[in-house]
Design a protein around this motif. Structure first.
Motif, PDB file in Angstrom:
ATOM      1  N   ASP A 172      11.336  12.212   8.654  1.00 57.48           N
ATOM      2  CA  ASP A 172      10.996  11.990   7.249  1.00 57.48           C
ATOM      3  C   ASP A 172      12.199  11.431   6.491  1.00 57.48           C
ATOM      4  OD1 ASP A 172      12.411  14.339   7.529  1.00 57.48           O
ATOM      5  OD2 ASP A 172      11.319  15.416   5.992  1.00 57.48           O
ATOM      6  N   LEU A 173      11.932  10.907   5.309  1.00 60.94           N
ATOM      7  CA  LEU A 173      12.996  10.362   4.476  1.00 60.94           C
ATOM      8  C   LEU A 173      13.675  11.500   3.721  1.00 60.94           C
ATOM      9  CD1 LEU A 173      11.087   7.304   3.001  1.00 60.94           C
ATOM     10  CD2 LEU A 173      12.956   7.240   4.664  1.00 60.94           C
ATOM     11  N   PRO A 174      14.999  11.444   3.572  1.00 63.33           N
ATOM     12  CA  PRO A 174      15.704  12.513   2.863  1.00 63.33           C
ATOM     13  C   PRO A 174      15.462  12.471   1.358  1.00 63.33           C
ATOM     14  CG  PRO A 174      17.245  10.809   3.540  1.00 63.33           C
ATOM     15  CD  PRO A 174      15.920  10.455   4.131  1.00 63.33           C
ATOM     16  N   GLY A 175      15.768  13.589   0.718  1.00 65.23           N
ATOM     17  CA  GLY A 175      15.584  13.694  -0.729  1.00 65.23           C
ATOM     18  C   GLY A 175      14.115  13.635  -1.095  1.00 65.23           C
ATOM     19  N   ARG A 176      13.829  13.005  -2.197  1.00 72.13           N
ATOM     20  CA  ARG A 176      12.453  12.890  -2.700  1.00 72.13           C
ATOM     21  C   ARG A 176      11.890  11.480  -2.501  1.00 72.13           C
ATOM     22  NH1 ARG A 176      10.817  17.905  -2.929  1.00 72.13           N
ATOM     23  NH2 ARG A 176      12.068  19.196  -4.301  1.00 72.13           N
ATOM     24  N   GLN A 177      12.389  10.763  -1.488  1.00 69.33           N
ATOM     25  CA  GLN A 177      11.959   9.385  -1.287  1.00 69.33           C
ATOM     26  C   GLN A 177      10.480   9.254  -0.929  1.00 69.33           C
ATOM     27  OE1 GLN A 177      14.979   6.559   0.547  1.00 69.33           O
ATOM     28  NE2 GLN A 177      15.631   8.555   1.339  1.00 69.33           N
ATOM     29  N   GLU A 178       9.966  10.156  -0.132  1.00 70.86           N
ATOM     30  CA  GLU A 178       8.545  10.073   0.226  1.00 70.86           C
ATOM     31  C   GLU A 178       7.670  10.237  -1.011  1.00 70.86           C
ATOM     32  OE1 GLU A 178       7.212  12.096   3.798  1.00 70.86           O
ATOM     33  OE2 GLU A 178       9.232  11.950   4.623  1.00 70.86           O
ATOM     34  N   GLN A 179       8.019  11.168  -1.866  1.00 75.41           N
ATOM     35  CA  GLN A 179       7.274  11.341  -3.119  1.00 75.41           C
ATOM     36  C   GLN A 179       7.404  10.091  -3.990  1.00 75.41           C
ATOM     37  OE1 GLN A 179       9.288  15.060  -4.184  1.00 75.41           O
ATOM     38  NE2 GLN A 179       7.234  15.908  -4.558  1.00 75.41           N
ATOM     39  N   PHE A 180       8.583   9.491  -3.985  1.00 78.91           N
ATOM     40  CA  PHE A 180       8.837   8.270  -4.748  1.00 78.91           C
ATOM     41  C   PHE A 180       7.925   7.144  -4.267  1.00 78.91           C
ATOM     42  CE2 PHE A 180      11.561   4.383  -5.227  1.00 78.91           C
ATOM     43  CZ  PHE A 180      11.548   4.317  -6.608  1.00 78.91           C
ATOM     44  N   VAL A 181       7.869   6.944  -2.972  1.00 75.30           N
ATOM     45  CA  VAL A 181       7.010   5.887  -2.409  1.00 75.30           C
ATOM     46  C   VAL A 181       5.548   6.172  -2.738  1.00 75.30           C
ATOM     47  CG1 VAL A 181       6.204   4.816  -0.264  1.00 75.30           C
ATOM     48  CG2 VAL A 181       8.653   5.270  -0.593  1.00 75.30           C
ATOM     49  N   GLU A 182       5.117   7.415  -2.565  1.00 71.32           N
ATOM     50  CA  GLU A 182       3.738   7.779  -2.879  1.00 71.32           C
ATOM     51  C   GLU A 182       3.405   7.525  -4.343  1.00 71.32           C
ATOM     52  OE1 GLU A 182       3.428  11.832  -1.538  1.00 71.32           O
ATOM     53  OE2 GLU A 182       3.500  11.240   0.581  1.00 71.32           O
ATOM     54  N   ALA A 183       4.331   7.861  -5.250  1.00 71.79           N
ATOM     55  CA  ALA A 183       4.104   7.647  -6.682  1.00 71.79           C
ATOM     56  C   ALA A 183       3.989   6.152  -6.992  1.00 71.79           C
ATOM     57  CB  ALA A 183       5.238   8.260  -7.495  1.00 71.79           C
ATOM     58  N   LEU A 184       4.805   5.323  -6.326  1.00 66.67           N
ATOM     59  CA  LEU A 184       4.740   3.889  -6.555  1.00 66.67           C
ATOM     60  C   LEU A 184       3.467   3.282  -5.982  1.00 66.67           C
ATOM     61  CD1 LEU A 184       8.472   3.040  -5.907  1.00 66.67           C
ATOM     62  CD2 LEU A 184       7.257   2.776  -8.069  1.00 66.67           C
ATOM     63  N   VAL A 185       3.076   3.735  -4.807  1.00 66.45           N
ATOM     64  CA  VAL A 185       1.840   3.238  -4.197  1.00 66.45           C
ATOM     65  C   VAL A 185       0.637   3.594  -5.075  1.00 66.45           C
ATOM     66  CG1 VAL A 185       0.290   3.521  -2.223  1.00 66.45           C
ATOM     67  CG2 VAL A 185       2.732   3.190  -1.839  1.00 66.45           C
ATOM     68  N   ALA A 186       0.690   4.730  -5.714  1.00 67.42           N
ATOM     69  CA  ALA A 186      -0.413   5.168  -6.575  1.00 67.42           C
ATOM     70  C   ALA A 186      -0.571   4.264  -7.798  1.00 67.42           C
ATOM     71  CB  ALA A 186      -0.205   6.601  -7.019  1.00 67.42           C
ATOM     72  N   THR A 187       0.451   3.485  -8.151  1.00 69.55           N
ATOM     73  CA  THR A 187       0.335   2.593  -9.318  1.00 69.55           C
ATOM     74  C   THR A 187      -0.447   1.346  -8.945  1.00 69.55           C
ATOM     75  OG1 THR A 187       2.385   1.367  -8.885  1.00 69.55           O
ATOM     76  CG2 THR A 187       2.569   3.372 -10.199  1.00 69.55           C
TER      77      THR A 187
END
Length: 187
Positions: A172-187
């Motif tokens: 997995d990606l460190p930090g909150r990067q996975e959440q970041f990508v998911e939030a951007l994809v949701a836009t």
């Protein structure tokens, strides 16, 4: 087009047939031909997994604004990883001649339209306060490019996941990067 270059390791071959037996210093490796070959291999090994809607290649005819987002978009150190090939020796700083172009710089140089940038998330922390700005930029752009990834142990940080004799235990990606990508994809 297939690469026609073959590299033979030759570790168990007689010394006289080992193509690497006469390498004595970095000057024997760091040559114009070596750099040309490395660039060719890097260029020909890139793989496009999906070109939905024929958005690629990115150009000003289809797009006017690109948002470049993510913690590795503007970082030069990430381009070297743990095995930098453009130093004068172990632990040395990168050579002045070592051309390192970040994803952000490459997009800025190659795209005629507007390029906006926001890191959005840090690799070293669990902070999410940059998400909103990044999402706003992504929403206002024609396309968003996310550059996420690891931080090498040549750099500092709690999330260091890669080094000599220090392999990753998770993919997995460190930090909150996975959440970041998911939030951007949701836009």
């Amino acid at each position: 087009r297939l690469l026609t270059h073959r590299i033979k390791v030759g570790l168990l071959d007689p010394v006289e047939s080992d193509p690497f037996a006469n390498i004595n210093s970095a000057d024997d490796i760091d040559t114009a031909e070596s750099r040309r070959l490395a660039r060719l291999i890097a260029t020909e090994s890139m793989v496009l997994l999906k070109n939905e809607g024929d958005i690629l290649p990115l150009n000003g005819d289809k797009l006017k604004k690109i948002a470049v987002l993510g913690p590795n978009a503007a970082r030069k150190d990430v381009l070297l990883s743990n095995y930098p090939g453009c130093t004068s020796g172990p632990g040395a700083e990168p050579s002045e001649e070592c051309e390192r172009i970040t994803a952000l710089e490459g997009i800025q140089k190659g795209f005629d339209g507007e390029v906006v940038y926001e890191m959005g998330v840090d690799i070293d922390t669990n902070r999410t306060d940059g998400f909103a700005t990044a999402i706003d930029l992504a929403t206002s752009a024609d396309v968003a490019i996310i550059v996420a990834g690891l931080i090498t142990c040549q750099e500092t940080g709690d999330q260091c996941q890669e080094a000599e004799a220090f392999d990753r235990t998770k993919i997995d990606l460190p930090g909150r990067q996975e959440q970041f990508v998911e939030a951007l994809v949701a836009t």
